[in-house]
Each structure stands twice: as C-alpha cells, then as structure tokens.
Scaffold this motif. Structure first.
Motif, PDB file in Angstrom:
ATOM      1  N   LYS A  52       0.801  -1.335  -0.145  1.00 46.08           N
ATOM      2  CA  LYS A  52       0.007  -0.147  -0.232  1.00 46.08           C
ATOM      3  C   LYS A  52       0.921   1.409  -0.227  1.00 46.08           C
ATOM      4  CE  LYS A  52      -0.849  -0.300   4.922  1.00 46.08           C
ATOM      5  NZ  LYS A  52      -1.762  -0.664   5.868  1.00 46.08           N
ATOM      6  N   GLY A  53       2.133   1.000  -0.254  1.00 45.09           N
ATOM      7  CA  GLY A  53       3.017   2.321  -0.601  1.00 45.09           C
ATOM      8  C   GLY A  53       3.143   3.102   0.926  1.00 45.09           C
ATOM      9  N   CYS A  54       3.501   2.541   1.672  1.00 47.01           N
ATOM     10  CA  CYS A  54       3.638   3.317   3.300  1.00 47.01           C
ATOM     11  C   CYS A  54       4.987   3.719   3.393  1.00 47.01           C
ATOM     12  CB  CYS A  54       3.007   2.424   4.261  1.00 47.01           C
ATOM     13  SG  CYS A  54       4.403   1.086   4.480  1.00 47.01           S
ATOM     14  N   HIS A  55       5.683   3.466   2.529  1.00 49.04           N
ATOM     15  CA  HIS A  55       7.259   3.944   2.440  1.00 49.04           C
ATOM     16  C   HIS A  55       7.992   3.629   3.818  1.00 49.04           C
ATOM     17  CE1 HIS A  55       6.995   6.961  -0.689  1.00 49.04           C
ATOM     18  NE2 HIS A  55       5.549   6.962  -0.242  1.00 49.04           N
ATOM     19  N   LEU A  56       7.490   2.476   4.682  1.00 46.16           N
ATOM     20  CA  LEU A  56       8.202   2.225   5.668  1.00 46.16           C
ATOM     21  C   LEU A  56       9.492   1.184   5.381  1.00 46.16           C
ATOM     22  CD1 LEU A  56       5.578   1.144   8.315  1.00 46.16           C
ATOM     23  CD2 LEU A  56       6.880   3.195   8.484  1.00 46.16           C
ATOM     24  N   CYS A  57       9.509   0.645   4.428  1.00 41.79           N
ATOM     25  CA  CYS A  57      10.573  -0.332   3.905  1.00 41.79           C
ATOM     26  C   CYS A  57      11.587   0.534   3.324  1.00 41.79           C
ATOM     27  CB  CYS A  57       9.962  -1.315   2.728  1.00 41.79           C
ATOM     28  SG  CYS A  57       9.236  -0.626   1.409  1.00 41.79           S
ATOM     29  N   GLU A  58      11.260   1.676   2.628  1.00 41.10           N
ATOM     30  CA  GLU A  58      12.232   2.695   2.084  1.00 41.10           C
ATOM     31  C   GLU A  58      12.891   3.239   3.078  1.00 41.10           C
ATOM     32  OE1 GLU A  58      11.882   5.894  -1.524  1.00 41.10           O
ATOM     33  OE2 GLU A  58      10.300   5.535  -0.120  1.00 41.10           O
ATOM     34  N   GLU A  59      12.415   3.523   4.327  1.00 34.06           N
ATOM     35  CA  GLU A  59      13.124   4.297   5.294  1.00 34.06           C
ATOM     36  C   GLU A  59      13.873   3.333   6.074  1.00 34.06           C
ATOM     37  OE1 GLU A  59      12.917   7.399   5.649  1.00 34.06           O
ATOM     38  OE2 GLU A  59      11.567   7.768   3.995  1.00 34.06           O
ATOM     39  N   GLU A  78      12.826   1.796  -3.437  1.00 30.83           N
ATOM     40  CA  GLU A  78      12.013   3.141  -3.855  1.00 30.83           C
ATOM     41  C   GLU A  78      10.573   2.714  -4.165  1.00 30.83           C
ATOM     42  OE1 GLU A  78      13.872   5.381  -6.866  1.00 30.83           O
ATOM     43  OE2 GLU A  78      15.846   5.511  -5.795  1.00 30.83           O
ATOM     44  N   MET A  79       9.716   3.857  -4.358  1.00 28.18           N
ATOM     45  CA  MET A  79       8.303   3.686  -4.761  1.00 28.18           C
ATOM     46  C   MET A  79       8.265   3.746  -6.005  1.00 28.18           C
ATOM     47  SD  MET A  79       6.618   2.984  -2.241  1.00 28.18           S
ATOM     48  CE  MET A  79       7.668   2.365  -0.908  1.00 28.18           C
ATOM     49  N   ASN A  80       7.378   2.895  -6.870  1.00 22.26           N
ATOM     50  CA  ASN A  80       7.526   2.727  -8.327  1.00 22.26           C
ATOM     51  C   ASN A  80       6.438   4.071  -8.593  1.00 22.26           C
ATOM     52  OD1 ASN A  80       7.179   2.146 -11.039  1.00 22.26           O
ATOM     53  ND2 ASN A  80       7.378  -0.230 -10.449  1.00 22.26           N
ATOM     54  N   GLN A  81       6.829   4.338  -9.662  1.00 23.14           N
ATOM     55  CA  GLN A  81       5.744   5.483 -10.201  1.00 23.14           C
ATOM     56  C   GLN A  81       4.340   4.851 -10.865  1.00 23.14           C
ATOM     57  OE1 GLN A  81       6.244   8.650 -10.306  1.00 23.14           O
ATOM     58  NE2 GLN A  81       8.114   8.309  -9.188  1.00 23.14           N
ATOM     59  N   GLN A  82       4.538   3.615 -11.251  1.00 22.84           N
ATOM     60  CA  GLN A  82       3.257   2.946 -11.500  1.00 22.84           C
ATOM     61  C   GLN A  82       2.539   2.482 -10.440  1.00 22.84           C
ATOM     62  OE1 GLN A  82       4.581  -0.569 -13.678  1.00 22.84           O
ATOM     63  NE2 GLN A  82       5.119   0.714 -15.721  1.00 22.84           N
ATOM     64  N   THR A  83       1.161   2.206 -10.442  1.00 25.73           N
ATOM     65  CA  THR A  83       0.183   1.954  -9.300  1.00 25.73           C
ATOM     66  C   THR A  83      -0.310   0.370  -9.462  1.00 25.73           C
ATOM     67  OG1 THR A  83      -1.484   2.701 -10.314  1.00 25.73           O
ATOM     68  CG2 THR A  83      -0.470   4.172  -8.991  1.00 25.73           C
ATOM     69  N   ASN A  84      -0.626  -0.182  -8.298  1.00 23.79           N
ATOM     70  CA  ASN A  84      -1.171  -1.404  -8.433  1.00 23.79           C
ATOM     71  C   ASN A  84      -2.632  -1.339  -8.640  1.00 23.79           C
ATOM     72  OD1 ASN A  84      -2.108  -0.699  -5.744  1.00 23.79           O
ATOM     73  ND2 ASN A  84      -0.727  -1.822  -4.695  1.00 23.79           N
ATOM     74  N   ALA A  85      -3.418  -2.406  -8.436  1.00 25.03           N
ATOM     75  CA  ALA A  85      -4.915  -2.336  -8.670  1.00 25.03           C
ATOM     76  C   ALA A  85      -5.524  -1.556  -7.783  1.00 25.03           C
ATOM     77  CB  ALA A  85      -5.318  -4.074  -8.541  1.00 25.03           C
ATOM     78  N   MET A  86      -4.891  -1.319  -6.479  1.00 22.80           N
ATOM     79  CA  MET A  86      -5.765  -0.452  -5.650  1.00 22.80           C
ATOM     80  C   MET A  86      -5.170   0.961  -5.577  1.00 22.80           C
ATOM     81  SD  MET A  86      -5.663  -3.042  -2.082  1.00 22.80           S
ATOM     82  CE  MET A  86      -3.731  -2.939  -2.028  1.00 22.80           C
ATOM     83  N   GLY A  87      -4.382   1.369  -6.592  1.00 18.00           N
ATOM     84  CA  GLY A  87      -4.154   2.692  -7.035  1.00 18.00           C
ATOM     85  C   GLY A  87      -3.000   3.208  -5.962  1.00 18.00           C
ATOM     86  N   TYR A  88      -2.028   2.090  -5.398  1.00 15.25           N
ATOM     87  CA  TYR A  88      -0.902   2.613  -4.519  1.00 15.25           C
ATOM     88  C   TYR A  88       0.466   2.448  -5.243  1.00 15.25           C
ATOM     89  CZ  TYR A  88      -4.112   2.098  -0.443  1.00 15.25           C
ATOM     90  OH  TYR A  88      -5.119   2.184   0.221  1.00 15.25           O
ATOM     91  N   HIS A  89       1.130   3.416  -5.042  1.00 14.09           N
ATOM     92  CA  HIS A  89       2.711   3.143  -5.652  1.00 14.09           C
ATOM     93  C   HIS A  89       3.113   1.954  -4.771  1.00 14.09           C
ATOM     94  CE1 HIS A  89       2.464   6.695  -8.252  1.00 14.09           C
ATOM     95  NE2 HIS A  89       1.652   7.249  -7.289  1.00 14.09           N
ATOM     96  N   TYR A  90       3.971   1.017  -5.389  1.00 15.64           N
ATOM     97  CA  TYR A  90       4.207   0.047  -4.522  1.00 15.64           C
ATOM     98  C   TYR A  90       5.917   0.105  -4.640  1.00 15.64           C
ATOM     99  CZ  TYR A  90       4.385  -1.771  -9.428  1.00 15.64           C
ATOM    100  OH  TYR A  90       4.556  -1.798 -10.862  1.00 15.64           O
ATOM    101  N   ALA A  91       6.494  -0.489  -3.645  1.00 14.92           N
ATOM    102  CA  ALA A  91       7.921  -0.592  -3.444  1.00 14.92           C
ATOM    103  C   ALA A  91       8.819  -1.464  -4.452  1.00 14.92           C
ATOM    104  CB  ALA A  91       8.546  -0.847  -1.910  1.00 14.92           C
ATOM    105  N   TYR A  92       9.687  -1.063  -5.028  1.00 15.76           N
ATOM    106  CA  TYR A  92      10.494  -2.144  -5.902  1.00 15.76           C
ATOM    107  C   TYR A  92      12.012  -1.919  -5.795  1.00 15.76           C
ATOM    108  CZ  TYR A  92      12.309   1.951  -9.044  1.00 15.76           C
ATOM    109  OH  TYR A  92      12.596   2.846  -9.502  1.00 15.76           O
TER     110      TYR A  92
END
Length: 74
Positions: free
Chosen positions: A16-23, A31-45
């Motif tokens: 859900k793109g919470c950025h906790l893993c990135e931090e 980093e968070m991807n510019q594309q979104t998943n089916a729920m509309g969230y930017h996902y980590a990659y």
C-alpha cells in the motif's frame, strides 16, 4: 570472506506504499514505483538491486507482510 547479496521480492498487489521499507533500508535499495497497483497505490521495488545485502530490515517493518528477502552468498 564471502559477501552476502540479497534480493527483495514485493507482492505488489498487497503493497500500500507506506514507505516504511524505504526508510528502514540501510543501503537505499528500495524506492516507490511510479506505476500503481490495482488498488491505486505506488508500490515498492528494488531501484538499486546491486546494493542489497539481504539484511531483511524492509521485511521486518512491513505492516502487510508483503516483502520476502532472499540472501545468497556470492
């Protein structure tokens, strides 16, 4: 001494793109991807895959348990 290499696999539909893993990543691998998943969230990659040590800090902090870390000796 062998150096550990890691690989992070993110279940992009659960992220859900919470950025906790990135931090939490000490090597700035995620980093968070510019594309979104089916729920509309930017996902980590893995933006900097060669820097991953497989420490699994990202997986420990993920509230949705959508990160799996693999560690390989190289």
């Amino acid at each position: 001494m062998a150096k550990n290499k890691g690989a992070v696999v993110v279940n992009i539909e659960r992220c859900k793109g919470c950025h906790l893993c990135e931090e939490a990543c000490p090597s700035d691998v995620l980093e968070m991807n510019q594309q979104t998943n089916a729920m509309g969230y930017h996902y980590a990659y893995m933006a900097n895959a060669e820097m991953c040590t497989g420490c699994a800090s990202c997986a420990y902090v993920c509230p949705d348990a959508c990160i799996t870390v693999y560690r390989v000796k190289s």
